[in-house]
Design an enzyme around this catalytic site. Structure first.
Site, PDB file in Angstrom:
ATOM      1  N   HIS A  56      13.068 -21.801 -34.544  1.00 56.15           N
ATOM      2  CA  HIS A  56      12.347 -20.372 -34.845  1.00 56.15           C
ATOM      3  C   HIS A  56      13.743 -19.500 -34.087  1.00 56.15           C
ATOM      4  O   HIS A  56      14.524 -19.898 -34.228  1.00 56.15           O
ATOM      5  CB  HIS A  56      11.426 -19.705 -33.911  1.00 56.15           C
ATOM      6  CG  HIS A  56      11.678 -20.025 -32.288  1.00 56.15           C
ATOM      7  ND1 HIS A  56      11.100 -21.163 -31.459  1.00 56.15           N
ATOM      8  CD2 HIS A  56      11.117 -18.891 -31.613  1.00 56.15           C
ATOM      9  CE1 HIS A  56      11.989 -20.712 -30.200  1.00 56.15           C
ATOM     10  NE2 HIS A  56      11.829 -19.152 -30.260  1.00 56.15           N
ATOM     11  N   HIS A  58      14.319 -16.575 -32.811  1.00 53.64           N
ATOM     12  CA  HIS A  58      14.819 -16.129 -31.472  1.00 53.64           C
ATOM     13  C   HIS A  58      16.785 -16.506 -30.978  1.00 53.64           C
ATOM     14  O   HIS A  58      16.709 -17.581 -31.228  1.00 53.64           O
ATOM     15  CB  HIS A  58      14.040 -16.368 -30.228  1.00 53.64           C
ATOM     16  CG  HIS A  58      13.025 -15.097 -30.648  1.00 53.64           C
ATOM     17  ND1 HIS A  58      11.460 -15.709 -30.064  1.00 53.64           N
ATOM     18  CD2 HIS A  58      11.589 -14.364 -31.677  1.00 53.64           C
ATOM     19  CE1 HIS A  58      10.711 -15.205 -30.612  1.00 53.64           C
ATOM     20  NE2 HIS A  58      11.244 -14.129 -31.323  1.00 53.64           N
ATOM     21  N   ASP A  60      17.994 -16.973 -28.086  1.00 48.48           N
ATOM     22  CA  ASP A  60      18.381 -17.774 -26.570  1.00 48.48           C
ATOM     23  C   ASP A  60      17.893 -19.179 -27.711  1.00 48.48           C
ATOM     24  O   ASP A  60      17.812 -19.668 -27.190  1.00 48.48           O
ATOM     25  CB  ASP A  60      17.007 -16.896 -25.447  1.00 48.48           C
ATOM     26  CG  ASP A  60      15.189 -16.798 -26.108  1.00 48.48           C
ATOM     27  OD1 ASP A  60      14.693 -17.109 -27.454  1.00 48.48           O
ATOM     28  OD2 ASP A  60      14.609 -17.648 -25.409  1.00 48.48           O
ATOM     29  N   HIS A  61      17.439 -19.114 -28.722  1.00 47.31           N
ATOM     30  CA  HIS A  61      17.546 -20.556 -29.204  1.00 47.31           C
ATOM     31  C   HIS A  61      18.395 -21.031 -30.433  1.00 47.31           C
ATOM     32  O   HIS A  61      18.208 -21.771 -30.416  1.00 47.31           O
ATOM     33  CB  HIS A  61      16.060 -21.196 -30.021  1.00 47.31           C
ATOM     34  CG  HIS A  61      15.361 -20.603 -29.056  1.00 47.31           C
ATOM     35  ND1 HIS A  61      14.106 -22.505 -28.651  1.00 47.31           N
ATOM     36  CD2 HIS A  61      14.332 -20.099 -28.249  1.00 47.31           C
ATOM     37  CE1 HIS A  61      13.307 -22.209 -27.677  1.00 47.31           C
ATOM     38  NE2 HIS A  61      13.373 -20.431 -27.632  1.00 47.31           N
ATOM     39  N   HIS A 115       4.042 -17.994 -32.148  1.00 44.86           N
ATOM     40  CA  HIS A 115       4.743 -16.665 -31.229  1.00 44.86           C
ATOM     41  C   HIS A 115       5.796 -16.204 -32.786  1.00 44.86           C
ATOM     42  O   HIS A 115       6.274 -15.337 -32.077  1.00 44.86           O
ATOM     43  CB  HIS A 115       6.308 -18.222 -30.799  1.00 44.86           C
ATOM     44  CG  HIS A 115       7.259 -17.891 -30.027  1.00 44.86           C
ATOM     45  ND1 HIS A 115       6.815 -16.707 -28.878  1.00 44.86           N
ATOM     46  CD2 HIS A 115       8.525 -17.450 -29.699  1.00 44.86           C
ATOM     47  CE1 HIS A 115       8.311 -16.719 -28.446  1.00 44.86           C
ATOM     48  NE2 HIS A 115       9.169 -17.281 -28.218  1.00 44.86           N
ATOM     49  N   ASP A 134       8.832 -22.677 -29.007  1.00 43.36           N
ATOM     50  CA  ASP A 134       7.627 -21.815 -28.058  1.00 43.36           C
ATOM     51  C   ASP A 134       6.799 -21.687 -28.230  1.00 43.36           C
ATOM     52  O   ASP A 134       5.765 -20.809 -28.037  1.00 43.36           O
ATOM     53  CB  ASP A 134       8.666 -20.809 -27.899  1.00 43.36           C
ATOM     54  CG  ASP A 134      10.298 -20.948 -27.223  1.00 43.36           C
ATOM     55  OD1 ASP A 134      10.326 -22.003 -26.382  1.00 43.36           O
ATOM     56  OD2 ASP A 134      10.478 -18.909 -27.268  1.00 43.36           O
ATOM     57  N   HIS A 172      11.069 -24.043 -22.546  1.00 47.14           N
ATOM     58  CA  HIS A 172      11.222 -22.786 -21.139  1.00 47.14           C
ATOM     59  C   HIS A 172      10.992 -24.258 -20.525  1.00 47.14           C
ATOM     60  O   HIS A 172       9.734 -24.543 -19.646  1.00 47.14           O
ATOM     61  CB  HIS A 172      10.821 -22.025 -21.837  1.00 47.14           C
ATOM     62  CG  HIS A 172      11.608 -20.389 -22.762  1.00 47.14           C
ATOM     63  ND1 HIS A 172      12.585 -20.289 -22.558  1.00 47.14           N
ATOM     64  CD2 HIS A 172      11.551 -20.635 -23.583  1.00 47.14           C
ATOM     65  CE1 HIS A 172      13.180 -19.594 -23.649  1.00 47.14           C
ATOM     66  NE2 HIS A 172      12.422 -19.738 -24.121  1.00 47.14           N
TER      67      HIS A 172
END
Length: 256
Positions: A56, A58, A60-61, A115, A134, A172
């Site tokens: 996805h 975001h 942090d990915h 998400h 996530d 995570h």
């Protein structure tokens, strides 16, 4: 054909994972949370990065994609078609039930909106392994940010139909907080109590709680147990629609 999975921590609480096909030497990074951490893991194994499989959009990915491409210019970035424009630098877009190959290894794409609206996961069926991003965590699930809550519930239910022995890697390390919450909404679950104690012990020793398995998640993860009478009773929703119970659980976790 032998697959190797190497998990490593990065950023604050993210996990990166490398997927390596020993037959061809192909290696994929599941998402790109941090270029330096991924590169260190690759160097430690002596592997060359060939693919990045994005779940996805975001940051942090995906924020490590540019740094990984700088080291490996020919790396192929695979990402959900519905989010490719938000990610950038995508070489291959994929949708529900598409197959992505890493050398001779094959991953089936499963769309799991919730998400994010275009979130996908990668299921390596022959290896009994799911990379859930996530969407599904150990003892939890992702915050529902871009869809109605029932959309996320439907996505999670799709994953419950995978084989029970499926190993699940998530994006995570949230398991301690997830376990503490789970005990508040499933307080009579003996298996959950035992697992929560194991999770606390693992983290006290600095060890990961992932991967998990679908079997243990079905037995202990409250977000997969919204149809369970004990969970429903604990939250004062006995006999309610499981999707409504899930929504209540997610709202409770948001405030926890």
């Amino acid at each position: 054909m032998t697959a190797h999975f190497v998990q490593f921590p990065c950023l604050v609480d993210n996990y990166g994972v490398l997927v390596h096909d020993s037959a061809t030497g192909a290696t994929a990074s599941i998402d790109a949370p941090d270029a330096e951490a991924v590169l260190a893991a690759l160097d430690a194994q002596g592997w060359t990065l060939t693919d990045i499989l994005v779940t996805h959009h975001h940051a942090d990915h995906v924020q490590g994609i540019r740094g990984l491409k700088a080291r490996f210019p020919d790396v192929r970035v695979v990402a959900p078609a519905k989010e490719a424009a938000k990610i950038g630098g995508v070489d291959l877009t994929v949708n529900e039930l598409d197959t992505v190959r890493v050398g001779e290894l094959a991953a089936k794409v499963i769309e799991t909106p919730g998400h994010t609206a275009g979130h996908i996961v990668y299921w390596f069926e022959a290896q009994d392994t799911l990379f859930a991003g996530d969407t599904l965590f150990a003892l939890g699930c992702g915050r529902v940010l871009e869809t109605p809550l029932d959309t996320m519930y439907d996505s999670l239910m799709k994953l419950t139909h995978l084989p029970l022995e499926t190993n699940i890697y998530a994006g995570h390390e949230y398991t301690v907080s997830n376990a503490r919450f789970a005990l508040t909404v499933d307080p009579t679950n003996v298996v959950l109590k035992e697992r929560a104690a194991q999770v606390e012990a693992l983290r006290a020793e600095g060890k990961p709680t992932l991967p998990t398995t679908l079997a243990i998640e079905l037995a202990t993860n409250p977000f997969l147990r919204a149809d369970n009478p004990d969970v429903q009773t604990a939250v004062g929703m006995a006999g309610a629609d499981p999707a409504a119970v899930f929504a209540d659980l997610r709202e409770r976790k948001n405030k926890a």
